[in-house]
Design an enzyme around this catalytic site. Structure first.
Site, mmCIF file in Angstrom:
data_model
loop_
_atom_site.group_PDB
_atom_site.id
_atom_site.type_symbol
_atom_site.label_atom_id
_atom_site.label_comp_id
_atom_site.label_asym_id
_atom_site.label_seq_id
_atom_site.Cartn_x
_atom_site.Cartn_y
_atom_site.Cartn_z
ATOM 1 N N ARG A 1 -14.214 27.674 54.265
ATOM 2 C CA ARG A 1 -13.976 28.108 55.317
ATOM 3 C C ARG A 1 -14.912 29.509 55.797
ATOM 4 N NH1 ARG A 1 -8.780 31.777 53.149
ATOM 5 N NH2 ARG A 1 -9.485 33.234 54.520
ATOM 6 N N ASP B 1 -7.018 28.035 53.896
ATOM 7 C CA ASP B 1 -7.420 27.889 52.875
ATOM 8 C C ASP B 1 -7.185 26.214 52.621
ATOM 9 O OD1 ASP B 1 -8.885 30.189 50.727
ATOM 10 O OD2 ASP B 1 -7.096 30.944 50.923
ATOM 11 N N CYS C 1 0.835 30.915 58.316
ATOM 12 C CA CYS C 1 0.726 31.902 58.332
ATOM 13 C C CYS C 1 -1.063 31.946 58.697
ATOM 14 C CB CYS C 1 0.889 33.411 57.028
ATOM 15 S SG CYS C 1 0.704 32.877 55.564
ATOM 16 N N GLU D 1 -1.623 26.454 49.999
ATOM 17 C CA GLU D 1 -2.500 26.592 50.317
ATOM 18 C C GLU D 1 -3.745 25.354 48.990
ATOM 19 O OE1 GLU D 1 -3.580 30.328 51.015
ATOM 20 O OE2 GLU D 1 -2.546 31.294 48.840
ATOM 21 N N ARG E 1 1.818 39.463 50.057
ATOM 22 C CA ARG E 1 1.363 38.803 49.204
ATOM 23 C C ARG E 1 0.895 39.655 47.853
ATOM 24 N NH1 ARG E 1 -3.402 35.505 51.816
ATOM 25 N NH2 ARG E 1 -4.047 37.465 51.617
ATOM 26 N N HIS F 1 -19.313 30.594 65.224
ATOM 27 C CA HIS F 1 -20.354 30.138 66.334
ATOM 28 C C HIS F 1 -21.372 31.233 67.647
ATOM 29 C CE1 HIS F 1 -19.880 26.222 65.303
ATOM 30 N NE2 HIS F 1 -18.680 25.652 65.955
HETATM 31 C C1 PEP Z 1 -4.784 31.197 54.052
HETATM 32 O O1 PEP Z 1 -4.834 30.681 53.463
HETATM 33 O O2 PEP Z 1 -4.234 30.775 55.185
HETATM 34 C C2 PEP Z 1 -4.089 32.783 54.204
HETATM 35 C C3 PEP Z 1 -3.097 32.683 54.947
HETATM 36 O O3 PEP Z 1 -4.455 33.543 53.411
HETATM 37 P P1 PEP Z 1 -5.876 34.280 53.691
HETATM 38 O O4 PEP Z 1 -6.573 33.994 54.971
HETATM 39 O O5 PEP Z 1 -5.987 35.750 52.701
HETATM 40 O O6 PEP Z 1 -6.724 33.328 52.452
HETATM 41 MG MG MG Z 2 -5.660 32.374 51.175
#
Ligand code: PEP
Ligand code: MG
Length: 342
Positions: A264, A254, A301, A230, A135, A2
């Site tokens: 997203r 995700d 995360c 995710e 990661r 927004h």
């Molecule tokens: C997520 O998907 O929440 C994540 C931490 O990884 P990214 O945002 O890099 O996809």
């Molecule tokens: Mg992700």
């Protein structure tokens, strides 16, 4: 999503929406983006810029001295060396998510094993003995590596990405795992696999990783392998996945996208992107139960972990290890200290 634009200095009225904003922006314009409030400042004044200098306030002794309560963890999400410095500055308990793909994106090419080793080495040095979770390259969907796009996909978010991509790209997986294996002789290393779909896939990639590590002396002694939760199917098989991995981490950015079939990054559907949805919290409870049953750590995360009052709800759900943007660490930590003291 927004976004509002403010351009007092140019006499442009406050407008909303990306298309409106772009009408006012010229090539070479300076923009200041406040991601917290969704505000874009066109041609900011030096005074406006000064208020956004990262973490100035966080250098105070009280912030640095504040400890995470026992049994809890507040780690940092990081993508660059600068993020690691910020994480260290606010005394993060470690790096809970290091997004390795960003370095490749910046370089606009694949990095060699040696280049990766040097870069990751710098990150663990900055963190001075605190754990770092790397990661593996998370490519596809919202993270395309343009220099590698082999074939156009009509639905890249459901396509050649994450763990699938890694399993199908041994020439990319091998140097990254070898670099992390070499690093593990210097510091403990956590390897986290993105976009795991189910236990069979986790078993395949864990075996592939172990096979590569067998070629690096002593590398198996100091490495833990974890899965990112995710994709909804992986969450439903959490018990089986926890039997294979050493730890799990919830990628809620995700997870929300795939749980509710909502992009997203699409402003048009952002109303349906809802971290408060009871189905999401039911999924988090399921993951928390699977982790305690297995006796293996679970963290989160995704961005939602840094939102006010979410840490409290997470702790109530049994999720006590959080990884958030470094600049959010002081507030998340003080919220957690409040819960522990309550
Ligand atoms: C997520 O998907 O929440 C994540 C931490 O990884 P990214 O945002 O890099 O996809
Ligand atoms: Mg992700």
């Amino acid at each position: 999503s927004h976004a509002a634009i403010i351009a007092r200095s140019l006499g442009v009225p406050a407008v909303t929406g990306l298309r409106d904003i772009m009408q006012h922006v010229r090539c070479g314009s300076t923009l200041l983006i406040d991601g917290d409030s969704g505000t874009v400042i066109l041609e900011p004044t030096p005074a406006q810029i000064a208020t956004f200098i990262p973490l100035e306030g966080a250098k105070s002794d009280t912030v640095v001295a504040l400890r995470t309560p026992a049994g809890m963890e507040v780690c940092a999400n990081a993508s660059l060396v600068e993020d690691a410095h910020q994480a260290h500055l606010v005394n993060a308990d470690g790096i809970g998510l290091f997004r390795t793909e960003i370095t490749f994106l910046k370089a606009e090419r694949l990095l060699t094993e040696d280049e990766q080793f040097e870069y990751y080495h710098e990150i663990v040095n900055i963190m001075a003995g605190k754990p770092v979770t790397f990661r593996l390259l998370d490519v596809g969907g919202d993270k395309p590596l343009p220099f590698m796009r082999i074939q156009k996909e009509s639905n890249p978010y459901l396509g050649w990405r994450g763990a699938r991509f890694l399993l199908g790209s041994p020439d990319i997986l091998k140097p990254q795992i070898r670099a992390l294996g070499r690093l593990s002789k210097i510091a403990p290393v956590n390897i986290m696999v993105p976009m795991i779909v189910d236990a069979v896939q986790q078993q395949q990639i864990s075996s592939a990783i172990v096979e590569i590590l067998q070629g690096v002396e002593h590398a198996l002694e100091n490495i833990k392998i974890g899965a990112m939760f995710e994709v909804p199917s992986a969450c439903m098989q959490a018990r089986e996945i926890f039997k294979i991995v050493d730890f799990g981490s919830i990628g809620s950015n995700d997870l929300i996208q795939y749980l509710f079939a909502v992009d997203r990054n699409n402003e048009l559907v952002s109303r349906d992107y809802n971290p408060d949805h009871p189905i999401l919290w039911e999924t988090l409870r399921l993951l928390s139960a699977a982790s305690s049953e297995a006796g293996k750590p679970l963290s989160i995360c995704g961005e939602m972990a840094g939102r006010q009052s979410v840490p409290t709800r997470l702790v109530q759900t049994g999720i006590t290890r959080l990884s958030v943007s470094p600049r959010l660490i002081p507030s998340v930590r003080s919220e957690m200290a409040g819960i522990a003291g309550a």
